[in-house]
Design a protein around this motif. Structure first.
Motif, PDB file in Angstrom:
ATOM      1  N   ARG A 190       0.838  -1.205   0.000  1.00 31.56           N
ATOM      2  CA  ARG A 190       0.000   0.000   0.000  1.00 31.56           C
ATOM      3  C   ARG A 190       0.870   1.252   0.000  1.00 31.56           C
ATOM      4  NH1 ARG A 190      -4.463   0.410   4.519  1.00 31.56           N
ATOM      5  NH2 ARG A 190      -5.529  -0.960   3.057  1.00 31.56           N
ATOM      6  N   ASP A 191       1.921   1.239   0.799  1.00 32.31           N
ATOM      7  CA  ASP A 191       2.826   2.388   0.889  1.00 32.31           C
ATOM      8  C   ASP A 191       4.174   2.002   0.275  1.00 32.31           C
ATOM      9  OD1 ASP A 191       1.058   4.198   2.440  1.00 32.31           O
ATOM     10  OD2 ASP A 191       1.271   2.644   3.975  1.00 32.31           O
ATOM     11  N   THR A 207       1.080   2.666  -5.291  1.00 33.76           N
ATOM     12  CA  THR A 207       0.361   1.966  -4.236  1.00 33.76           C
ATOM     13  C   THR A 207      -0.233   0.672  -4.776  1.00 33.76           C
ATOM     14  OG1 THR A 207      -1.332   2.230  -2.494  1.00 33.76           O
ATOM     15  CG2 THR A 207      -1.862   3.113  -4.683  1.00 33.76           C
ATOM     16  N   ASP A 233      -7.994  -2.127  -3.149  1.00 38.09           N
ATOM     17  CA  ASP A 233      -9.112  -1.460  -2.484  1.00 38.09           C
ATOM     18  C   ASP A 233      -9.804  -0.466  -3.410  1.00 38.09           C
ATOM     19  OD1 ASP A 233      -9.006  -2.829  -0.107  1.00 38.09           O
ATOM     20  OD2 ASP A 233      -7.828  -1.316   0.958  1.00 38.09           O
ATOM     21  N   LYS A 239      -2.713  12.126  -5.386  1.00 37.53           N
ATOM     22  CA  LYS A 239      -3.384  11.584  -4.202  1.00 37.53           C
ATOM     23  C   LYS A 239      -3.036  10.100  -4.026  1.00 37.53           C
ATOM     24  CE  LYS A 239      -7.305  14.822  -4.253  1.00 37.53           C
ATOM     25  NZ  LYS A 239      -6.875  15.585  -3.076  1.00 37.53           N
ATOM     26  N   HIS A 240      -3.104   9.651  -2.795  1.00 36.52           N
ATOM     27  CA  HIS A 240      -2.783   8.263  -2.436  1.00 36.52           C
ATOM     28  C   HIS A 240      -4.055   7.415  -2.569  1.00 36.52           C
ATOM     29  CE1 HIS A 240      -1.289   4.743  -0.553  1.00 36.52           C
ATOM     30  NE2 HIS A 240      -0.409   5.303   0.264  1.00 36.52           N
ATOM     31  N   GLY A 287      -4.495   4.342  -2.596  1.00 37.78           N
ATOM     32  CA  GLY A 287      -4.493   3.068  -1.881  1.00 37.78           C
ATOM     33  C   GLY A 287      -4.890   3.254  -0.431  1.00 37.78           C
ATOM     34  N   GLU A 288      -5.004   4.501   0.004  1.00 36.64           N
ATOM     35  CA  GLU A 288      -5.332   4.824   1.384  1.00 36.64           C
ATOM     36  C   GLU A 288      -6.855   4.852   1.571  1.00 36.64           C
ATOM     37  OE1 GLU A 288      -5.569   5.442   5.062  1.00 36.64           O
ATOM     38  OE2 GLU A 288      -3.541   5.289   4.232  1.00 36.64           O
ATOM     39  N   PRO A 289      -7.412   3.998   2.447  1.00 42.08           N
ATOM     40  CA  PRO A 289      -8.865   3.928   2.614  1.00 42.08           C
ATOM     41  C   PRO A 289      -9.534   5.272   2.910  1.00 42.08           C
ATOM     42  CG  PRO A 289      -7.837   2.062   3.683  1.00 42.08           C
ATOM     43  CD  PRO A 289      -6.716   2.964   3.245  1.00 42.08           C
ATOM     44  N   GLN A 341      -8.567   8.207   2.018  1.00 39.04           N
ATOM     45  CA  GLN A 341      -8.570   8.997   0.787  1.00 39.04           C
ATOM     46  C   GLN A 341      -9.628   8.484  -0.183  1.00 39.04           C
ATOM     47  OE1 GLN A 341      -6.296  11.921  -0.588  1.00 39.04           O
ATOM     48  NE2 GLN A 341      -8.442  11.763  -1.147  1.00 39.04           N
TER      49      GLN A 341
END
Length: 213
Positions: A51-52, A98, A102, A132-133, A135-137, A139
């Motif tokens: 993810r990161d 990422t 998700d 923007k990220h 993969g970040e929930p 976000q």
């Protein structure tokens, strides 16, 4: 006759965004566009990605293809120019690598809310233009809220495993069809168009599928 267009794609695929934009331009020229249904199918370019990721897209490409960072950056500059020609602004320097699993689940959830196309557009813009990220929930939930979906419901969905099976089913279907890369457009499960083809190629495919050619 009605035409079903299935598009296998990934959020982090620049040619998917370019190909989708060209396809939509062809669709606007297609006289029977009201008979066309578009379905987005999941495909992960790198399902093993974290993810990161502490690496930018230039270094990732350099490592993947055994080239220098300068060569990778030149390649990305060429893709950015291709994107610019269809009205898209790519910021390769700011892109946040990422895992997209998700994000694909979010697309399937948005489909149940009648917002699949809008969600796909928002994710593409968030990744390629806004750094923007995706993969970040948190976000992803915020992006869902921006297109009129319930951000809290999106966050709750992402916190579980909903639509994971749907993503895997799409990926399995791609394997069965022999898909080796994206974007991959399949019209009525008969006619395939691979890659970010020209508007004319997409228009011809639509005409063939409608029985006009």
């Amino acid at each position: 006759m009605s035409i079903q267009v299935e598009i296998w794609w990934d959020i982090m695929c620049p040619f998917c965004y370019i190909g989708k934009t060209r396809f939509e331009a062809a669709l606007k020229q297609f006289p029977k566009r009201e008979s066309v249904t578009v379905i987005y199918r999941s495909y992960e370019l790198d399902p093993r990605a974290e993810r990161d990721i502490d690496q930018d897209v230039h270094d990732m490409l350099a490592a993947k293809y055994g080239m220098s960072r300068e060569q990778a950056k030149s390649m990305n500059d060429n893709v950015a120019q291709m994107a610019k020609e269809v009205g898209l602004a790519f910021d390769f320097d700011g892109m946040v690598l990422t895992n997209t699993f998700d994000a694909h689940r979010m697309i399937h959830w948005a489909s149940t809310q009648g917002k699949q196309a809008e969600m796909a557009d928002r994710l593409f813009q968030a990744y390629f233009t806004e750094a923007k990220h995706v993969g970040e929930p948190a976000q992803l939930a915020a992006l869902a809220g921006e297109i009129g979906l319930d951000a809290e419901a999106a966050a709750a969905m992402l916190a579980g495993s909903d639509f994971a099976d749907a993503v895997r089913a799409d990926e399995h279907a791609a394997q069965q069809l022999g898909v080796r890369g994206v974007p991959f457009f399949l019209l009525n499960r008969k006619l395939a168009v691979t890659g970010a083809q020209s508007v004319d190629v997409f228009l011809d495919a639509l005409q063939q599928s409608s029985g006009e050619a």
